[in-house]
Design a protein around this motif. Structure first.
Motif, PDB file in Angstrom:
ATOM      1  N   GLU A   1      39.333  42.787  67.064  1.00 21.89           N
ATOM      2  CA  GLU A   1      40.505  41.814  67.452  1.00 21.89           C
ATOM      3  C   GLU A   1      40.056  40.288  67.730  1.00 21.89           C
ATOM      4  OE1 GLU A   1      44.563  41.303  70.384  1.00 21.89           O
ATOM      5  OE2 GLU A   1      43.255  42.970  70.265  1.00 21.89           O
ATOM      6  N   GLY A   2      38.795  40.167  68.749  1.00 25.49           N
ATOM      7  CA  GLY A   2      38.436  39.114  69.282  1.00 25.49           C
ATOM      8  C   GLY A   2      37.641  38.531  68.126  1.00 25.49           C
ATOM      9  N   GLN A   3      36.816  39.349  67.207  1.00 23.54           N
ATOM     10  CA  GLN A   3      35.907  38.780  66.240  1.00 23.54           C
ATOM     11  C   GLN A   3      36.923  37.984  65.139  1.00 23.54           C
ATOM     12  OE1 GLN A   3      31.947  39.437  66.072  1.00 23.54           O
ATOM     13  NE2 GLN A   3      32.590  38.929  68.116  1.00 23.54           N
ATOM     14  N   ILE A   4      37.974  38.762  64.817  1.00 27.68           N
ATOM     15  CA  ILE A   4      38.493  38.257  63.660  1.00 27.68           C
ATOM     16  C   ILE A   4      39.465  36.850  64.258  1.00 27.68           C
ATOM     17  CG2 ILE A   4      40.873  38.551  62.290  1.00 27.68           C
ATOM     18  CD1 ILE A   4      39.794  41.693  62.202  1.00 27.68           C
ATOM     19  N   GLY A   5      39.798  36.792  65.671  1.00 28.14           N
ATOM     20  CA  GLY A   5      40.025  35.559  66.199  1.00 28.14           C
ATOM     21  C   GLY A   5      39.511  34.477  65.821  1.00 28.14           C
ATOM     22  N   TRP A   6      37.894  34.656  65.976  1.00 30.32           N
ATOM     23  CA  TRP A   6      36.979  33.538  65.605  1.00 30.32           C
ATOM     24  C   TRP A   6      37.139  33.312  64.264  1.00 30.32           C
ATOM     25  CZ3 TRP A   6      33.032  36.147  69.354  1.00 30.32           C
ATOM     26  CH2 TRP A   6      33.043  35.435  70.663  1.00 30.32           C
ATOM     27  N   LEU A   7      37.161  34.151  63.525  1.00 36.35           N
ATOM     28  CA  LEU A   7      37.032  34.026  62.012  1.00 36.35           C
ATOM     29  C   LEU A   7      38.436  33.017  61.652  1.00 36.35           C
ATOM     30  CD1 LEU A   7      35.450  34.593  59.706  1.00 36.35           C
ATOM     31  CD2 LEU A   7      36.489  36.632  59.029  1.00 36.35           C
ATOM     32  N   LYS A   8      39.532  33.529  62.105  1.00 38.98           N
ATOM     33  CA  LYS A   8      40.648  32.558  61.808  1.00 38.98           C
ATOM     34  C   LYS A   8      40.349  31.196  62.223  1.00 38.98           C
ATOM     35  CE  LYS A   8      44.222  36.435  62.559  1.00 38.98           C
ATOM     36  NZ  LYS A   8      45.126  36.871  63.411  1.00 38.98           N
ATOM     37  N   GLY A   9      39.527  30.749  63.147  1.00 36.35           N
ATOM     38  CA  GLY A   9      39.027  29.647  63.212  1.00 36.35           C
ATOM     39  C   GLY A   9      37.973  29.126  62.415  1.00 36.35           C
ATOM     40  N   TYR A  10      37.648  29.795  61.408  1.00 35.26           N
ATOM     41  CA  TYR A  10      36.559  29.496  60.564  1.00 35.26           C
ATOM     42  C   TYR A  10      35.239  29.799  61.138  1.00 35.26           C
ATOM     43  CZ  TYR A  10      40.179  28.540  57.352  1.00 35.26           C
ATOM     44  OH  TYR A  10      41.589  28.263  56.541  1.00 35.26           O
ATOM     45  N   CYS A  11      35.023  30.269  62.207  1.00 29.99           N
ATOM     46  CA  CYS A  11      33.789  30.562  62.705  1.00 29.99           C
ATOM     47  C   CYS A  11      33.395  32.001  62.531  1.00 29.99           C
ATOM     48  CB  CYS A  11      33.499  30.124  64.355  1.00 29.99           C
ATOM     49  SG  CYS A  11      33.748  28.505  64.807  1.00 29.99           S
ATOM     50  N   HIS A  12      32.318  31.826  61.903  1.00 31.40           N
ATOM     51  CA  HIS A  12      32.010  33.343  61.409  1.00 31.40           C
ATOM     52  C   HIS A  12      31.543  34.330  62.808  1.00 31.40           C
ATOM     53  CE1 HIS A  12      32.220  33.433  57.311  1.00 31.40           C
ATOM     54  NE2 HIS A  12      31.335  34.454  57.071  1.00 31.40           N
ATOM     55  N   PRO A  13      32.108  35.207  62.780  1.00 29.73           N
ATOM     56  CA  PRO A  13      31.964  36.105  64.054  1.00 29.73           C
ATOM     57  C   PRO A  13      30.462  36.815  63.784  1.00 29.73           C
ATOM     58  CG  PRO A  13      33.545  37.225  62.876  1.00 29.73           C
ATOM     59  CD  PRO A  13      33.373  35.800  62.297  1.00 29.73           C
ATOM     60  N   ILE A  14      29.716  36.861  64.865  1.00 27.96           N
ATOM     61  CA  ILE A  14      28.366  37.707  64.691  1.00 27.96           C
ATOM     62  C   ILE A  14      28.555  39.034  64.116  1.00 27.96           C
ATOM     63  CG2 ILE A  14      28.223  38.781  67.049  1.00 27.96           C
ATOM     64  CD1 ILE A  14      25.731  36.428  65.486  1.00 27.96           C
ATOM     65  N   ARG A  15      29.823  39.659  64.285  1.00 28.20           N
ATOM     66  CA  ARG A  15      29.714  41.064  63.843  1.00 28.20           C
ATOM     67  C   ARG A  15      30.311  41.073  62.319  1.00 28.20           C
ATOM     68  NH1 ARG A  15      33.865  44.054  66.352  1.00 28.20           N
ATOM     69  NH2 ARG A  15      32.904  45.577  65.140  1.00 28.20           N
ATOM     70  N   PHE A  16      30.265  39.750  61.522  1.00 32.49           N
ATOM     71  CA  PHE A  16      30.788  39.911  60.545  1.00 32.49           C
ATOM     72  C   PHE A  16      30.649  40.907  59.377  1.00 32.49           C
ATOM     73  CE2 PHE A  16      31.266  37.866  56.029  1.00 32.49           C
ATOM     74  CZ  PHE A  16      32.539  37.860  56.097  1.00 32.49           C
ATOM     75  N   ASP A  17      29.408  40.984  59.255  1.00 39.20           N
ATOM     76  CA  ASP A  17      28.876  41.893  58.160  1.00 39.20           C
ATOM     77  C   ASP A  17      29.345  43.391  58.617  1.00 39.20           C
ATOM     78  OD1 ASP A  17      27.508  40.067  56.964  1.00 39.20           O
ATOM     79  OD2 ASP A  17      25.406  40.614  57.869  1.00 39.20           O
TER      80      ASP A  17
END
Length: 367
Positions: free
Chosen positions: A297-313
């Protein structure tokens, strides 16, 4: 001696006090302890940066814990100073957690300012982006990309050598002055790793050669590229962090049409890191905050702000990213070749680029 003893004592206490879920503390116990503390104090988290506004609201709604937000516009150095200035203070001016540039993680650890904590998703964070002992860990990153005004540029560049095309005369700009601005410095660095180049130690030199050629050819525009200059057509191609480029694309709302391209080679990632203060007044709330940030949830929150979360892969591999969000981003495999330079590598190349730009490239970048 007293200072060294204090640092050793704080480090020892932090290790004992910051046991992760892996050491036996269950999530229910952590939530209960955090709610008992009742508050989390953050610093330097603007609501329009990386989706932080929604992330903070999501954390508060999920756990019912108040968030005290200090100085949203502070920089990484300010965050470190806030920890130092509040070592013995348990009041509202003492930050529990920090979000800082990569170089500040190791230095803050060395100064005894951080306490270790390994989130439950620890194993899905790349080893190259975290401290092995858990004192700091990458949270999100951006890669250098091309923001292209496709109303003007019909053959969209796909890699760094494409920027040398005759069709891009007076078209290409950096989003900053490479003598002083990190975004621009990293752009030159990335160009130095393009094509078949792969020597990070020489990337600064190779990047300067590339921009010298770009400038000599007449393709480089010596101004700081922004969304306004892209829209006006004075800089139809801007080299910028992808999260900035994607945000600018949205701001333009199709006027003009714009595309964000992650180059095929020379994909350089700039990482920010999270950490918990060694003197955190609310250590359990701080741990729970980390668990939230590193959850899906938190990682996708960053992605919604266009910052690639560290767990993206890991998220992409397991189909955890919403399709509508993926559709707004460059293809997921475009990030597969991302290079994560160490602090030492970044500093060495920064020295070369910032000090030799004038003599090698010779382009005075105007604001």
């Amino acid at each position: 001696m007293k200072t060294n003893w204090m640092r050793m004592t704080v480090s020892a206490l932090a290790i004992c006090a910051s046991s992760s879920l892996a050491f036996g503390q269950g999530m229910d116990e952590l939530i209960a302890a955090a709610k008992k503390e009742g508050q989390l104090t953050t610093i330097a988290l603007p609501h329009d940066w990386c989706g932080y506004g929604d992330i903070i609201e999501g954390f508060k709604a999920k756990y019912g814990i108040a968030v005290n937000e200090l100085n949203p516009d502070a920089g990484s150095g300010d965050e470190i100073e806030a920890i130092k200035a509040n070592k013995g203070n348990t009041g509202p001016q003492a930050p529990d957690v920090i979000d800082v540039g990569l170089s500040f993680g190791p230095s803050a650890k060395a100064e005894g300012l951080l306490q270790p904590y390994k989130v439950s998703t620890w194993d899905t964070i790349p080893d190259s982006a975290k401290d092995a002992e858990g004192y700091w860990y990458g949270d999100y990153y951006g890669v250098l990309s091309f923001l292209v005004n496709t109303d003007i540029v019909k053959n969209v560049p796909k890699d760094w050598p494409d920027l040398l095309s005759d069709e891009l005369a007076n078209s290409v700009a950096l989003a900053g002055d490479p003598r002083v601005a990190n975004q621009a410095i990293q752009g030159v660095f990335a160009a130095g790793l393009s094509g078949d180049k792969g020597d990070i130690a020489k990337a600064g030199e190779e990047g300067l050669k590339f921009f010298a050629e770009l400038n000599k050819k007449g393709n480089f525009v010596p101004v700081i590229g922004k969304s306004a200059s892209l829209a006006q057509g004075s800089t139809p191609v801007i080299i910028a962090w992808d999260y900035n480029a994607l945000s600018w694309r949205d701001i333009l709302k199709g006027n003009p049409a714009a595309e964000v391209v992650v180059p095929k080679t020379g994909v350089v990632a700039g990482v920010y890191v999270q950490a918990i203060s060694a003197y955190a007044p609310h250590p359990n709330a701080a741990k729970l905050w980390m668990e939230y940030l590193y959850s899906d949830e938190g990682q996708i929150g960053w992605l919604k702000g266009y910052c690639h979360p560290i767990r993206f892969d890991d998220l992409a591999k397991n189909g955890k990213i919403p399709a509508d969000l993926l559709a707004k981003l460059p293809p997921a495999d475009a990030y597969a070749k991302a290079v994560f330079p160490t602090v030492e590598q970044q500093n060495a190349n920064k020295e070369v680029i910032s000090k030799q730009w004038d003599s090698v490239v010779g382009a005075e970048v105007a604001k």
